[in-house]
Motif scaffolding. Sequence first.
Motif, mmCIF file in Angstrom:
data_model
loop_
_atom_site.group_PDB
_atom_site.id
_atom_site.type_symbol
_atom_site.label_atom_id
_atom_site.label_comp_id
_atom_site.label_asym_id
_atom_site.label_seq_id
_atom_site.Cartn_x
_atom_site.Cartn_y
_atom_site.Cartn_z
ATOM 1 N N ALA A 10 0.901 -1.132 0.040
ATOM 2 C CA ALA A 10 -0.069 -0.072 0.009
ATOM 3 C C ALA A 10 0.757 1.376 0.081
ATOM 4 C CB ALA A 10 -0.656 0.124 1.305
ATOM 5 N N ILE A 11 0.678 2.192 -1.002
ATOM 6 C CA ILE A 11 1.166 3.447 -0.900
ATOM 7 C C ILE A 11 0.345 4.418 -0.541
ATOM 8 C CG2 ILE A 11 2.669 5.193 -2.084
ATOM 9 C CD1 ILE A 11 3.825 2.517 -2.292
ATOM 10 N N VAL A 12 0.329 4.951 0.673
ATOM 11 C CA VAL A 12 -0.665 5.935 1.378
ATOM 12 C C VAL A 12 -0.315 7.336 1.433
ATOM 13 C CG1 VAL A 12 -2.065 6.083 3.206
ATOM 14 C CG2 VAL A 12 -1.417 3.776 2.683
ATOM 15 N N VAL A 13 -1.012 8.319 1.014
ATOM 16 C CA VAL A 13 -0.906 9.798 1.388
ATOM 17 C C VAL A 13 -2.059 10.133 2.215
ATOM 18 C CG1 VAL A 13 -0.636 11.807 0.049
ATOM 19 C CG2 VAL A 13 0.211 10.164 -1.053
ATOM 20 N N LEU A 45 3.749 8.387 2.223
ATOM 21 C CA LEU A 45 4.259 9.406 1.498
ATOM 22 C C LEU A 45 3.645 10.844 1.755
ATOM 23 C CD1 LEU A 45 4.870 7.753 -2.091
ATOM 24 C CD2 LEU A 45 6.399 7.859 -0.129
ATOM 25 N N ASP A 46 4.438 11.831 1.422
ATOM 26 C CA ASP A 46 3.674 13.137 1.721
ATOM 27 C C ASP A 46 3.095 13.641 0.413
ATOM 28 O OD1 ASP A 46 4.865 13.548 4.409
ATOM 29 O OD2 ASP A 46 6.635 14.581 3.352
ATOM 30 N N GLU A 47 3.539 13.096 -0.403
ATOM 31 C CA GLU A 47 2.873 13.269 -1.856
ATOM 32 C C GLU A 47 3.126 12.148 -2.863
ATOM 33 O OE1 GLU A 47 5.517 16.739 -4.078
ATOM 34 O OE2 GLU A 47 3.791 17.232 -3.144
ATOM 35 N N LEU A 48 2.352 11.869 -3.799
ATOM 36 C CA LEU A 48 2.579 10.973 -4.853
ATOM 37 C C LEU A 48 3.665 11.827 -6.046
ATOM 38 C CD1 LEU A 48 -0.520 8.969 -5.010
ATOM 39 C CD2 LEU A 48 1.449 8.196 -4.203
ATOM 40 N N PRO A 49 4.622 10.887 -6.561
ATOM 41 C CA PRO A 49 5.113 11.670 -7.844
ATOM 42 C C PRO A 49 4.114 11.546 -9.124
ATOM 43 C CG PRO A 49 5.765 9.314 -7.678
ATOM 44 C CD PRO A 49 4.942 9.610 -6.588
ATOM 45 N N ARG A 50 4.236 13.104 -9.664
ATOM 46 C CA ARG A 50 3.227 13.318 -10.671
ATOM 47 C C ARG A 50 4.012 13.908 -12.062
ATOM 48 N NH1 ARG A 50 -2.174 12.775 -9.449
ATOM 49 N NH2 ARG A 50 -2.410 12.816 -6.896
ATOM 50 N N THR A 51 3.385 13.749 -13.324
ATOM 51 C CA THR A 51 3.814 14.054 -14.437
ATOM 52 C C THR A 51 3.376 15.597 -14.405
ATOM 53 O OG1 THR A 51 1.824 13.600 -15.473
ATOM 54 C CG2 THR A 51 3.323 11.655 -15.379
ATOM 55 N N ALA A 52 3.893 16.078 -15.528
ATOM 56 C CA ALA A 52 3.618 17.709 -15.744
ATOM 57 C C ALA A 52 2.060 18.043 -15.601
ATOM 58 C CB ALA A 52 4.357 17.992 -16.984
ATOM 59 N N SER A 53 1.508 16.830 -16.206
ATOM 60 C CA SER A 53 -0.128 17.063 -16.435
ATOM 61 C C SER A 53 -0.790 16.471 -15.364
ATOM 62 C CB SER A 53 -0.403 16.181 -17.954
ATOM 63 O OG SER A 53 -0.113 14.812 -17.726
#
Length: 66
Positions: A10-13, A45-53
């Motif tokens: 589980a990846i949790v924010v 995590l504090d935040e999920l990695p995201r793309t520019a969009s």
Amino acid sequence: MTNGGEVPRAIVVLKPGGSISQEGIVDHLSSKLARYKIPRTAVFLDELPRTASGKIRKADLRKQYS
């Protein structure tokens, strides 16, 4: 998605002000999922990695936490 019988992680924010433990996640999911689908570990995590969009970079998560 699991490969070769791996148990998912589980990846949790958490929402601001929210709190839950790994045991709390397991307790919550045990009534909703089959036992073999319940994650054995959780990463907070504090935040999920995201793309520019703004889309979540799932490949980056898989690479870092598999």
